[in-house]
Design a protein around this motif. Structure first.
Motif, PDB file in Angstrom:
ATOM      1  N   ARG A   1      16.424  57.268  20.400  1.00 32.58           N
ATOM      2  CA  ARG A   1      16.361  56.465  19.178  1.00 32.58           C
ATOM      3  C   ARG A   1      17.290  55.261  19.278  1.00 32.58           C
ATOM      4  NH1 ARG A   1      16.708  61.631  16.845  1.00 32.58           N
ATOM      5  NH2 ARG A   1      18.832  61.190  16.147  1.00 32.58           N
ATOM      6  N   LEU A   2      18.480  55.460  19.847  1.00 32.87           N
ATOM      7  CA  LEU A   2      19.418  54.361  20.016  1.00 32.87           C
ATOM      8  C   LEU A   2      18.843  53.309  20.965  1.00 32.87           C
ATOM      9  CD1 LEU A   2      22.179  53.087  19.513  1.00 32.87           C
ATOM     10  CD2 LEU A   2      23.063  54.435  21.420  1.00 32.87           C
ATOM     11  N   ALA A   3      18.259  53.756  22.065  1.00 36.16           N
ATOM     12  CA  ALA A   3      17.664  52.813  23.015  1.00 36.16           C
ATOM     13  C   ALA A   3      16.534  52.022  22.361  1.00 36.16           C
ATOM     14  CB  ALA A   3      17.146  53.558  24.246  1.00 36.16           C
ATOM     15  N   ALA A   4      15.722  52.692  21.546  1.00 31.59           N
ATOM     16  CA  ALA A   4      14.638  51.993  20.854  1.00 31.59           C
ATOM     17  C   ALA A   4      15.202  50.979  19.870  1.00 31.59           C
ATOM     18  CB  ALA A   4      13.745  53.006  20.124  1.00 31.59           C
ATOM     19  N   LEU A   5      16.256  51.363  19.164  1.00 32.81           N
ATOM     20  CA  LEU A   5      16.881  50.450  18.208  1.00 32.81           C
ATOM     21  C   LEU A   5      17.485  49.260  18.930  1.00 32.81           C
ATOM     22  CD1 LEU A   5      17.754  49.814  15.320  1.00 32.81           C
ATOM     23  CD2 LEU A   5      19.792  51.176  15.715  1.00 32.81           C
ATOM     24  N   VAL A   6      18.207  49.506  20.014  1.00 33.33           N
ATOM     25  CA  VAL A   6      18.810  48.419  20.785  1.00 33.33           C
ATOM     26  C   VAL A   6      17.719  47.530  21.364  1.00 33.33           C
ATOM     27  CG1 VAL A   6      20.141  47.906  22.869  1.00 33.33           C
ATOM     28  CG2 VAL A   6      20.948  49.643  21.272  1.00 33.33           C
ATOM     29  N   GLY A   7      16.650  48.140  21.853  1.00 31.28           N
ATOM     30  CA  GLY A   7      15.538  47.351  22.388  1.00 31.28           C
ATOM     31  C   GLY A   7      14.898  46.490  21.316  1.00 31.28           C
ATOM     32  N   ALA A   8      14.749  47.029  20.117  1.00 33.95           N
ATOM     33  CA  ALA A   8      14.154  46.262  19.021  1.00 33.95           C
ATOM     34  C   ALA A   8      15.058  45.108  18.627  1.00 33.95           C
ATOM     35  CB  ALA A   8      13.899  47.173  17.821  1.00 33.95           C
ATOM     36  N   VAL A   9      16.362  45.352  18.594  1.00 37.30           N
ATOM     37  CA  VAL A   9      17.301  44.287  18.245  1.00 37.30           C
ATOM     38  C   VAL A   9      17.303  43.219  19.324  1.00 37.30           C
ATOM     39  CG1 VAL A   9      19.753  43.769  17.897  1.00 37.30           C
ATOM     40  CG2 VAL A   9      18.735  45.753  16.788  1.00 37.30           C
ATOM     41  N   LYS A  10      17.310  43.654  20.600  1.00 38.11           N
ATOM     42  CA  LYS A  10      17.277  42.674  21.691  1.00 38.11           C
ATOM     43  C   LYS A  10      15.997  41.851  21.644  1.00 38.11           C
ATOM     44  CE  LYS A  10      20.195  44.831  25.176  1.00 38.11           C
ATOM     45  NZ  LYS A  10      20.221  45.428  26.512  1.00 38.11           N
ATOM     46  N   ALA A  11      14.870  42.521  21.394  1.00 39.22           N
ATOM     47  CA  ALA A  11      13.595  41.807  21.325  1.00 39.22           C
ATOM     48  C   ALA A  11      13.611  40.809  20.178  1.00 39.22           C
ATOM     49  CB  ALA A  11      12.443  42.796  21.167  1.00 39.22           C
TER      50      ALA A  11
END
Length: 118
Positions: A64-74
């Motif tokens: 979930r953290l990786a998905a959140l970080v990926g969404a923020v980076k995107a």
């Protein structure tokens, strides 16, 4: 002579009795160790099961953290890429009105802020 034989039998019987006592003590100790080992094995299996559940929870949280970080980076990369292409583009920049530029500088709306809360 019979007394000597009876004495020898009595002595041998006493030695056998002492030997049986030692054997019973050893068997009793082995039984205690076996029970202790069984209890330790159950505790170890329970701890291993708990660690397995915790590791699955940790993997899920990390995903979930990786998905959140990926969404923020995107979200951060997309405006930067658009801004970079505008600098390279020979076209004139799009005209914006003053209220539009002020809206961009304002704090995110409650809905936008809630999207990062997860």
């Amino acid at each position: 002579e019979v007394d000597a034989l009876v004495s020898e039998v009595a002595s041998a019987s006493h030695e056998q009795s002492e030997g049986l006592i030692q054997i019973n003590t050893a068997v009793s100790q082995m039984d205690k160790v076996t029970q202790s080992n069984a209890a330790n094995a159950e505790e170890t299996a329970s701890a291993a099961e708990e660690l397995n559940a915790q590791s699955q929870d940790l993997r899920s949280a990390a995903g979930r953290l990786a998905a959140l970080v990926g969404a923020v980076k995107a979200a951060n990369v997309a405006p930067a890429a658009a801004h970079a292409s505008e600098r390279r583009s020979p076209r004139a920049p799009a005209a914006t009105t003053a209220p539009e530029s002020r809206k961009r500088k304002s704090a995110p709306s409650a809905a936008e802020a809630g999207s990062f809360a997860g």
